[in-house]
Scaffold this motif. Sequence first.
Motif, PDB file in Angstrom:
ATOM      1  N   PHE A 155      53.412   3.881  34.244  1.00  0.00           N
ATOM      2  CA  PHE A 155      52.793   2.765  33.218  1.00  0.00           C
ATOM      3  C   PHE A 155      54.360   2.082  32.304  1.00  0.00           C
ATOM      4  O   PHE A 155      55.003   2.789  31.605  1.00  0.00           O
ATOM      5  N   LEU A 156      54.590   0.942  32.659  1.00  0.00           N
ATOM      6  CA  LEU A 156      55.746   0.202  31.872  1.00  0.00           C
ATOM      7  C   LEU A 156      55.381  -1.102  30.983  1.00  0.00           C
ATOM      8  O   LEU A 156      54.468  -1.898  31.462  1.00  0.00           O
ATOM      9  N   ALA A 157      55.248  -0.586  29.696  1.00  0.00           N
ATOM     10  CA  ALA A 157      54.982  -1.906  28.723  1.00  0.00           C
ATOM     11  C   ALA A 157      56.305  -2.671  28.510  1.00  0.00           C
ATOM     12  O   ALA A 157      57.511  -1.967  28.126  1.00  0.00           O
ATOM     13  N   PHE A 158      56.367  -3.870  28.793  1.00  0.00           N
ATOM     14  CA  PHE A 158      57.407  -4.591  28.813  1.00  0.00           C
ATOM     15  C   PHE A 158      57.892  -5.195  27.371  1.00  0.00           C
ATOM     16  O   PHE A 158      57.241  -5.306  26.562  1.00  0.00           O
ATOM     17  N   GLN A 159      59.251  -5.195  27.294  1.00  0.00           N
ATOM     18  CA  GLN A 159      59.910  -5.749  26.088  1.00  0.00           C
ATOM     19  C   GLN A 159      59.624  -7.225  25.773  1.00  0.00           C
ATOM     20  O   GLN A 159      59.139  -7.610  24.973  1.00  0.00           O
ATOM     21  N   TYR A 160      59.384  -8.001  27.195  1.00  0.00           N
ATOM     22  CA  TYR A 160      59.026  -9.445  26.906  1.00  0.00           C
ATOM     23  C   TYR A 160      57.983  -9.579  27.883  1.00  0.00           C
ATOM     24  O   TYR A 160      58.087  -9.950  29.040  1.00  0.00           O
ATOM     25  N   PRO A 161      56.454  -9.282  27.555  1.00  0.00           N
ATOM     26  CA  PRO A 161      55.724  -9.642  28.404  1.00  0.00           C
ATOM     27  C   PRO A 161      55.488 -11.024  29.175  1.00  0.00           C
ATOM     28  O   PRO A 161      55.684 -12.100  28.408  1.00  0.00           O
ATOM     29  N   THR A 162      55.158 -11.280  30.242  1.00  0.00           N
ATOM     30  CA  THR A 162      54.963 -12.485  30.955  1.00  0.00           C
ATOM     31  C   THR A 162      53.790 -13.185  30.908  1.00  0.00           C
ATOM     32  O   THR A 162      52.899 -12.450  31.037  1.00  0.00           O
ATOM     33  N   GLU A 163      53.893 -14.518  30.495  1.00  0.00           N
ATOM     34  CA  GLU A 163      52.837 -15.283  30.515  1.00  0.00           C
ATOM     35  C   GLU A 163      52.476 -15.710  31.912  1.00  0.00           C
ATOM     36  O   GLU A 163      53.137 -16.129  32.870  1.00  0.00           O
ATOM     37  N   ILE A 164      51.179 -15.502  32.324  1.00  0.00           N
ATOM     38  CA  ILE A 164      50.587 -15.707  33.652  1.00  0.00           C
ATOM     39  C   ILE A 164      49.244 -16.809  33.578  1.00  0.00           C
ATOM     40  O   ILE A 164      48.114 -16.412  33.554  1.00  0.00           O
ATOM     41  N   PRO A 165      49.707 -18.098  33.586  1.00  0.00           N
ATOM     42  CA  PRO A 165      48.605 -19.025  33.574  1.00  0.00           C
ATOM     43  C   PRO A 165      47.475 -19.085  34.805  1.00  0.00           C
ATOM     44  O   PRO A 165      48.013 -18.740  35.934  1.00  0.00           O
ATOM     45  N   GLY A 166      46.383 -19.104  34.438  1.00  0.00           N
ATOM     46  CA  GLY A 166      45.376 -19.139  35.431  1.00  0.00           C
ATOM     47  C   GLY A 166      44.872 -17.855  35.700  1.00  0.00           C
ATOM     48  O   GLY A 166      43.798 -17.539  36.427  1.00  0.00           O
ATOM     49  N   VAL A 167      45.482 -16.625  35.258  1.00  0.00           N
ATOM     50  CA  VAL A 167      44.799 -15.393  35.371  1.00  0.00           C
ATOM     51  C   VAL A 167      44.178 -14.998  34.052  1.00  0.00           C
ATOM     52  O   VAL A 167      44.788 -14.697  32.990  1.00  0.00           O
ATOM     53  N   ASN A 168      42.677 -14.719  34.064  1.00  0.00           N
ATOM     54  CA  ASN A 168      42.003 -14.242  32.957  1.00  0.00           C
ATOM     55  C   ASN A 168      42.374 -12.745  32.350  1.00  0.00           C
ATOM     56  O   ASN A 168      42.584 -12.066  33.636  1.00  0.00           O
ATOM     57  N   THR A 169      42.583 -12.478  31.310  1.00  0.00           N
ATOM     58  CA  THR A 169      43.137 -11.334  30.668  1.00  0.00           C
ATOM     59  C   THR A 169      41.944 -10.215  31.051  1.00  0.00           C
ATOM     60  O   THR A 169      42.449  -9.222  31.550  1.00  0.00           O
ATOM     61  N   SER A 170      41.104 -10.297  30.937  1.00  0.00           N
ATOM     62  CA  SER A 170      39.733  -9.331  31.013  1.00  0.00           C
ATOM     63  C   SER A 170      39.767  -9.112  32.654  1.00  0.00           C
ATOM     64  O   SER A 170      39.685  -7.920  33.147  1.00  0.00           O
ATOM     65  N   ASN A 171      39.825 -10.137  33.512  1.00  0.00           N
ATOM     66  CA  ASN A 171      39.676 -10.129  34.835  1.00  0.00           C
ATOM     67  C   ASN A 171      40.962  -9.206  35.706  1.00  0.00           C
ATOM     68  O   ASN A 171      40.981  -8.279  36.482  1.00  0.00           O
ATOM     69  N   PHE A 172      42.286  -9.501  34.761  1.00  0.00           N
ATOM     70  CA  PHE A 172      43.212  -8.805  35.089  1.00  0.00           C
ATOM     71  C   PHE A 172      43.272  -7.509  35.077  1.00  0.00           C
ATOM     72  O   PHE A 172      43.581  -6.532  35.852  1.00  0.00           O
ATOM     73  N   LEU A 173      42.741  -6.797  33.871  1.00  0.00           N
ATOM     74  CA  LEU A 173      42.627  -5.671  33.524  1.00  0.00           C
ATOM     75  C   LEU A 173      41.642  -4.749  34.333  1.00  0.00           C
ATOM     76  O   LEU A 173      42.051  -3.591  34.751  1.00  0.00           O
TER      77      LEU A 173
END
Length: 247
Positions: A80-98
């Motif tokens: 697992f890699l936690a990014f220094q600059y996490p990317t914004e992903i429009p249209g993707v729900n956070t809960s659904n992504f996880l």
Amino acid sequence: MLEIKNLKASINDKEILKGLNISIKPGELHAIMGPNGSGKSTLANVLSGKEGYKISGEIKYQGKNLGDISIDERAQKGIFLAFQYPTEIPGVNTSNFLRTSLNKIKKARGEKELDALSFIKIIKEKSKELGMDEKMLSRQLNVGFSGGEKKKNEILQMKILDPNLVILDETDSGLDIDALKTVANGVNTSRDKKNSFLVITHYQRLLNFINPDFVHVLADGKIVKSGSMELATQLEKSGYKGLYSNA
């Protein structure tokens, strides 16, 4: 967990890592510090499988050659890699992504996937531990999140996916003290004898809260000094000058 020998990495004909060696056992937390341009983020990128690098040397993860494992497989096998600059992903729900991420890993491991209700229970529990507003879970992934919220979301992903090898690439950068403590608490409550952490940072302040087993100084593409938390304290006081010949 991770064994790296004489790792060299270059991109666009520029050599960045120049013979890096490190060994991380299960249950250990290693911190890597170093000046800008020393190769810290390159190391994180290489371990996560980012394309574009020319690599030589040996990288073994759980005894297997990491170079033979695709990016997707690395995630499925617990990297697992936690990014220094996490990317914004429009249209993707956070809960659904996880939920999709977790179920992809479970499917790859032959485990039963979680239904929506079972996952909601888990994500609410984990987000509460991090002091996150549940409204964030229904928002688009990282869109409009503050810097601290993005970093907390990275730690939430880590806690839900429960990886074996966690790489934090300057996750503490730009955080106020409250967010820093939240990130540190997320790390501390996730540590056990089965997983390992590689924490890349510029500053001692995060290390004060997570108490690493080992601290390494990366300079000019190599680890030039290793020690305990005392090494980080020394660096905070005197900087990198004098630790290696080109300082």
